[in-house]
Every structure is written in C-alpha cells, then in structure tokens.
Design a protein around this motif. Structure first.
Motif, PDB file in Angstrom:
ATOM      1  N   VAL A   1     -15.451  -7.804  -1.577  1.00 28.01           N
ATOM      2  CA  VAL A   1     -15.023  -7.094  -0.365  1.00 28.01           C
ATOM      3  C   VAL A   1     -13.625  -7.546   0.045  1.00 28.01           C
ATOM      4  O   VAL A   1     -12.784  -6.735   0.449  1.00 28.01           O
ATOM      5  CB  VAL A   1     -16.024  -7.317   0.779  1.00 28.01           C
ATOM      6  N   LYS A   2     -13.359  -8.833  -0.096  1.00 26.39           N
ATOM      7  CA  LYS A   2     -12.042  -9.372   0.243  1.00 26.39           C
ATOM      8  C   LYS A   2     -10.951  -8.748  -0.632  1.00 26.39           C
ATOM      9  O   LYS A   2      -9.882  -8.350  -0.144  1.00 26.39           O
ATOM     10  CB  LYS A   2     -12.041 -10.899   0.077  1.00 26.39           C
TER      11      LYS A   2
ATOM     12  N   LYS B   1     -10.346  -5.120   0.472  1.00 27.85           N
ATOM     13  CA  LYS B   1      -9.606  -5.027   1.738  1.00 27.85           C
ATOM     14  C   LYS B   1      -8.124  -5.356   1.559  1.00 27.85           C
ATOM     15  O   LYS B   1      -7.256  -4.763   2.206  1.00 27.85           O
ATOM     16  CB  LYS B   1     -10.243  -5.935   2.790  1.00 27.85           C
ATOM     17  N   GLU B   2      -7.819  -6.289   0.673  1.00 28.77           N
ATOM     18  CA  GLU B   2      -6.421  -6.620   0.397  1.00 28.77           C
ATOM     19  C   GLU B   2      -5.700  -5.435  -0.242  1.00 28.77           C
ATOM     20  O   GLU B   2      -4.550  -5.126   0.089  1.00 28.77           O
ATOM     21  CB  GLU B   2      -6.343  -7.844  -0.517  1.00 28.77           C
TER      22      GLU B   2
ATOM     23  N   GLN C   1      -6.615  -2.264   0.060  1.00 26.38           N
ATOM     24  CA  GLN C   1      -6.517  -1.224   1.083  1.00 26.38           C
ATOM     25  C   GLN C   1      -5.347  -1.486   2.027  1.00 26.38           C
ATOM     26  O   GLN C   1      -4.653  -0.548   2.445  1.00 26.38           O
ATOM     27  CB  GLN C   1      -7.818  -1.147   1.882  1.00 26.38           C
ATOM     28  N   LYS C   2      -5.122  -2.742   2.342  1.00 30.15           N
ATOM     29  CA  LYS C   2      -4.007  -3.104   3.221  1.00 30.15           C
ATOM     30  C   LYS C   2      -2.674  -2.702   2.594  1.00 30.15           C
ATOM     31  O   LYS C   2      -1.788  -2.166   3.278  1.00 30.15           O
ATOM     32  CB  LYS C   2      -4.025  -4.614   3.498  1.00 30.15           C
TER      33      LYS C   2
ATOM     34  N   HIS D   1      -2.343   1.038   2.720  1.00 29.10           N
ATOM     35  CA  HIS D   1      -2.096   1.455   4.108  1.00 29.10           C
ATOM     36  C   HIS D   1      -0.626   1.262   4.473  1.00 29.10           C
ATOM     37  O   HIS D   1      -0.004   2.124   5.123  1.00 29.10           O
ATOM     38  CB  HIS D   1      -3.004   0.659   5.055  1.00 29.10           C
TER      39      HIS D   1
END
Length: 284
Positions: A172-173, A176-177, A179-180, A183
């Motif tokens: 998950v980490k 999310k990295e 995705q950041k 983004h």
C-alpha cells in the motif's frame, strides 16, 4: 513541389472562397480513457489520432471544438491525446476550444487542457483532479473454496498488490508513493495550462473533488458556461458551419455488429463492468 503549388493557390484572391462561412470541426472525445484490452472500447491516442488529424484538415476550418464526455482513465493516454491536439493546433495555427458534455473529469479534464478555453454546461461535471486505484481482495474467498494460492517470483516486489493474497502494508505504501507522483504530474499540467485563471485554493482544486459547471467557473477550471454552437457562433459569427468528425466503420462489420472476438466474451464483460464502475463515480 506539391506544397509550393498549394501555397500559390492559397494566395489567389478568389471571391467564391473568400465568402465561404467559417467552419468549426467538432471532435468527439468520449468514453473511459485507456489502451489495450483493459478498456476495449475506450479512448486512446491510437484510436483517435486519425480523427484528430481530420479535424484540423476540414475545409475552411477556423477552430476545432473538443466535445469531451469522459470520466477519466489512463493519465498517460490522456496526456498523449492532449499533447497531440496542442501540437497540431500550433502547427496549423488553428485555435482549440473544449466543451464538457455530461462529464469532463480526471483524465477527461486533462484532455480538455489542450484547449485555449474550456466551457461546460451548468449541469456538466468537471474536475476530479486526483489519482485513484481500486480493486478487490479474494484471499478469503479462495480459502473458503479450498484453493491454495502459489506464487513464485524473482524480486521482492514482483507480487505487489496481488488480489489473491492478504493486503500488505508495504504494498500500500508503494502504491501511495506512485499515486503521489502521478498526482503531482496532473497538478502541474493544470497549473501550466490554466495559469492565473485558477481562482480556488490548491487544497480544494486538487483534492479529487468535482463540481457542476457554475462552481467550476468560479474556481477558474473553465472559462464559461455554454454549448458548442452558441459559444462558437458568438466567436465566429452566426453563419458559422459545423462539421462533426465521425468514426469510420466498415459497412459489413457495422451491419453485422462484429465488434470483437467472440471468444473473449468474458473479457468484454469484465471490461464493461469496470467501465461502468468508472462512470458511476459521477452518478452517471
């Protein structure tokens, strides 16, 4: 040689050509954005590149209007389409205007950034400047039916986010990295395109939230509320003509409804369900 002849012809002042009404080429950009079989009927550069070229080659074309109706999808394909439109606009010196129909969200909004100005209907859904990843976990289901999952890999992270294994904190980490980073890429494109026209705070505009037309206008995400025919006639005159770029389909194929390999019907069903889920995020 051919180009020189075209240039000479273009310089001849023929009254019959001078009196022709201006033409706006309408380029429909519809559907979930993605390539390959994941979104079999989706929107991608390979599928629309010829239509983009056609739009800029319409006779006496004075502007290209993007009719955007997309809930998003692949950020890569979104930018590829956007950049292709921008390059042709610059090469041909033909302005581009974008019009949100039902929805121009996420990648659909990203594509709209190719335009000089963006418009929407009062009830259009605009925004969703964010990144999302969704899936399912099946490890408990396969346990109940007595199935054992066996995975062999070289590389510690080769089986990241395997839906048939319990979710791992490190997986998950990593997601999310990533995705950041994506983004940030999206936010930079919006700021590059909209510049000083942006009126809302970054915290609000880039939160992934979406808005109806009038609120999107207040935030500076669009330039006005209106439809293609109304806005373009205001810009080019009441005599403006419109040419909609359509898909070319083989007669027999279209007649028989042959849209793909029937042996892949299960893949088509899954793609349809996934597409449906993307649209449903916006209540559509």
């Amino acid at each position: 040689m051919l180009n020189k002849i075209k240039d000479l012809i273009a310089q001849i002042p023929l009254p019959m050509f001078q009196n022709r009404p201006p033409v706006v080429a309408i380029l429909p950009l519809e559907g979930v954005i993605g390539s390959g079989s994941r979104f079999s009927s989706g929107l991608n550069l390979a599928g629309v590149e010829d239509k983009i070229k056609q739009a800029f080659e319409v006779g006496n074309v004075k502007a290209v209007a993007l009719a955007v109706n997309s809930p998003g999808g692949s950020p890569v394909q979104s930018e590829l389409i956007m950049r292709r439109i921008q390059r042709l606009s610059e090469e041909k010196d033909i302005p581009v205007y974008a019009f949100a129909e039902d929805v121009a969200a996420s990648g659909g909004y990203l594509i709209s950034l190719a335009a000089k100005e963006i418009y929407a209907h009062e009830a259009s859904i605009v925004g969703s400047i964010g990144v999302i990843s969704a899936g399912f976990g099946f490890h408990k289901a396969i346990e109940k039916v007595g199935v054992e999952r066996r995975v062999y890999a070289a590389g510690d992270n080769k089986s990241v986010l395997d839906p048939f294994q319990p979710e791992k904190e490190n997986d998950v980490k990593l997601l999310k990295e990533m995705q950041k980073d994506i983004h940030e890429f999206f936010k930079n494109l919006v700021k590059e395109s909209r510049g000083d026209r942006l009126k809302g705070t970054q915290k609000v505009m880039f939160s992934g939230q979406f808005w109806a037309g009038k609120e999107a206008l207040k935030l500076g995400l669009i330039d006005g509320v209106g439809d293609i025919h109304g806005v373009m006639k205001e810009k080019l005159g009441d005599k403006t003509k419109f040419k909609r770029i359509k898909d070319e389909k083989g007669f027999i194929k279209g007649l028989l409804g042959m849209g793909g390999d029937k042996s892949r019907i299960s893949d088509e069903i899954l793609a349809t369900l996934e597409t449906r889920s993307v649209w449903s995020r916006y209540g559509l």
